[in-house]
Design an enzyme around this catalytic site. Structure first.
Site, PDB file in Angstrom:
ATOM      1  N   GLU A 284      42.812  37.217  32.781  1.00  0.00           N
ATOM      2  CA  GLU A 284      42.606  38.455  33.541  1.00  0.00           C
ATOM      3  C   GLU A 284      43.464  38.477  34.807  1.00  0.00           C
ATOM      4  OE1 GLU A 284      38.471  39.434  34.167  1.00  0.00           O
ATOM      5  OE2 GLU A 284      37.841  38.458  32.301  1.00  0.00           O
TER       6      GLU A 284
ATOM      7  N   ASN B  88      34.599  32.022  29.621  1.00  0.00           N
ATOM      8  CA  ASN B  88      35.543  32.699  30.507  1.00  0.00           C
ATOM      9  C   ASN B  88      34.922  32.827  31.896  1.00  0.00           C
ATOM     10  OD1 ASN B  88      38.067  34.277  30.767  1.00  0.00           O
ATOM     11  ND2 ASN B  88      36.715  36.040  31.087  1.00  0.00           N
TER      12      ASN B  88
ATOM     13  N   ASP C 266      45.594  39.066  37.943  1.00  0.00           N
ATOM     14  CA  ASP C 266      46.163  40.049  38.868  1.00  0.00           C
ATOM     15  C   ASP C 266      46.188  39.405  40.246  1.00  0.00           C
ATOM     16  OD1 ASP C 266      43.457  40.314  39.713  1.00  0.00           O
ATOM     17  OD2 ASP C 266      43.186  42.173  38.605  1.00  0.00           O
TER      18      ASP C 266
ATOM     19  N   HIS D 190      41.970  36.127  38.949  1.00  0.00           N
ATOM     20  CA  HIS D 190      41.980  37.240  39.901  1.00  0.00           C
ATOM     21  C   HIS D 190      42.248  36.646  41.283  1.00  0.00           C
ATOM     22  CE1 HIS D 190      40.537  40.190  37.037  1.00  0.00           C
ATOM     23  NE2 HIS D 190      39.511  39.425  36.732  1.00  0.00           N
TER      24      HIS D 190
ATOM     25  N   GLU E 288      31.360  34.357  32.803  1.00  0.00           N
ATOM     26  CA  GLU E 288      30.890  34.182  34.177  1.00  0.00           C
ATOM     27  C   GLU E 288      29.498  33.545  34.233  1.00  0.00           C
ATOM     28  OE1 GLU E 288      31.524  37.972  36.097  1.00  0.00           O
ATOM     29  OE2 GLU E 288      33.667  37.929  35.651  1.00  0.00           O
TER      30      GLU E 288
END
Length: 326
Positions: A249, A184, A251, A220, A143
């Site tokens: 990651e 990432n 979802d 996400h 990030e």
């Protein structure tokens, strides 16, 4: 199906008449973030994880705030437990994460620049060497960018300058030359200023000979927003830089309570994420941030949203699971 690519032997594969677990439906790594406590205390959680996935990512157990909350006092218990589980069940491990502005102990942020640089190098070297040969890939820098593509003004940037990014990749590579090293980030699924910035940085680092080997696209998502534009095109342009790409990651949160229509939209989003990765040769991994709504981080961070995973609280597969694994 290329089973050998993910370390699976023919003897491990289920019979043709059995329901095929997700890990056997693709030659990509198929993973989930996991927590050591759930592995230890919940046999049903452990059973579904073992059956469905061939890669695990420690959710918090490898972060700086966990492994060295107090300077010089290391706690490897959770990370070691997950790595032991992975080895015992023939799974790979994605290390997460070495350099992140969040979940960072206060003592680290308080260090003067010269000492911070030494401590950062020692932290990376210590952790990567501990798991040398046991961790397939590392999220080295996590990030780094703001939404507009500018660099986050983190303590690392303030005290070490932008050059710290190249340094940490070099230090991690020296500690384990065989591990694939990733940058990432979230909200870089489609083509936008943030993903442009990631693309340009990776291109620059590669030209400088920095050992960056991959880009992690967190994924996400929320059904309240449109599916990211030019998702497949973005994965492809990142891969053209000569690096691997991974969905790290995934979802898809929905406004709660869920209903059939919301779950169908969620399934469509997961399907598009999955198919986009399958369409790009160098998209080597599809990992979800947890696999069951029982333990999702979403409700605590996004009030009024949840039900973001492939399995519900009772570990029953949801429409999203059956959409990507019909």
């Amino acid at each position: 199906m290329v089973l050998a690519a993910v370390g699976i032997t023919v003897a491990q594969a289920p019979s043709a008449s059995a329901s095929v677990p997700l890990q056997y439906t693709t030659h990509r790594y198929v993973g989930s973030a996991v927590a050591a406590a759930y592995l230890a205390d919940e046999p049903d959680y452990r059973a579904v994880l073992t059956r469905e996935f061939d890669n695990v990512t420690p959710e918090n157990e490898m972060k700086w705030g966990t492994v060295e909350a107090v300077r010089g006092q290391y706690d490897w218990s959770g990370a070691d437990a997950i790595v032991r589980y992975a080895q015992a069940h023939h799974k790979t491990v994605r290390g997460h994460t070495l350099v992140w502005h969040s979940q960072l102990p206060d003592w680290v942020a308080a260090l003067p620049a010269a000492e911070l640089r030494r401590v950062l190098r020692d932290h990376i070297t210590t952790e990567v060497k501990r798991y040398k040969g046991k961790v397939r890939a590392w999220d080295v820098v996590n990030e780094l960018f703001n939404e507009d593509g500018t660099r986050r003004d983190t303590v690392f940037r303030q005290k070490l300058g932008d050059g710290f990014v190249a340094d940490v990749f070099r230090w991690a590579h020296a500690a384990d030359p065989a591990a694939t090293l990733y940058i990432n980030d979230y909200n870089i699924e489609g083509v936008n200023p943030k993903s442009d910035a990631v693309h340009d940085l990776v291109k620059t680092l590669r030209r400088q000979g920095v050992p960056i080997g991959g880009v992690g696209v967190q994924a996400h998502l929320s059904i309240q927003y449109g599916f990211p534009g030019q998702y497949r095109e973005n994965l492809a342009r990142l891969a053209k830089l000569g690096v691997d790409v991974a969905v790290t990651e995934a979802d898809v949160r929905i406004p709660t309570p869920p209903d059939a229509a919301k779950l169908d939209t969620q399934a469509d989003y997961f399907d598009r994420l999955w198919d986009g990765c399958q369409s790009v040769r160098r998209c080597v991994e599809f990992t979800t941030w947890g696999f069951t709504d029982r333990h999702s981080w979403v409700p605590d961070v996004f009030p009024g949203e949840g039900a973001a995973c492939l399995f519900d609280e009772n570990l029953r597969p949801k429409p999203a699971y059956t959409r990507i694994n019909p």
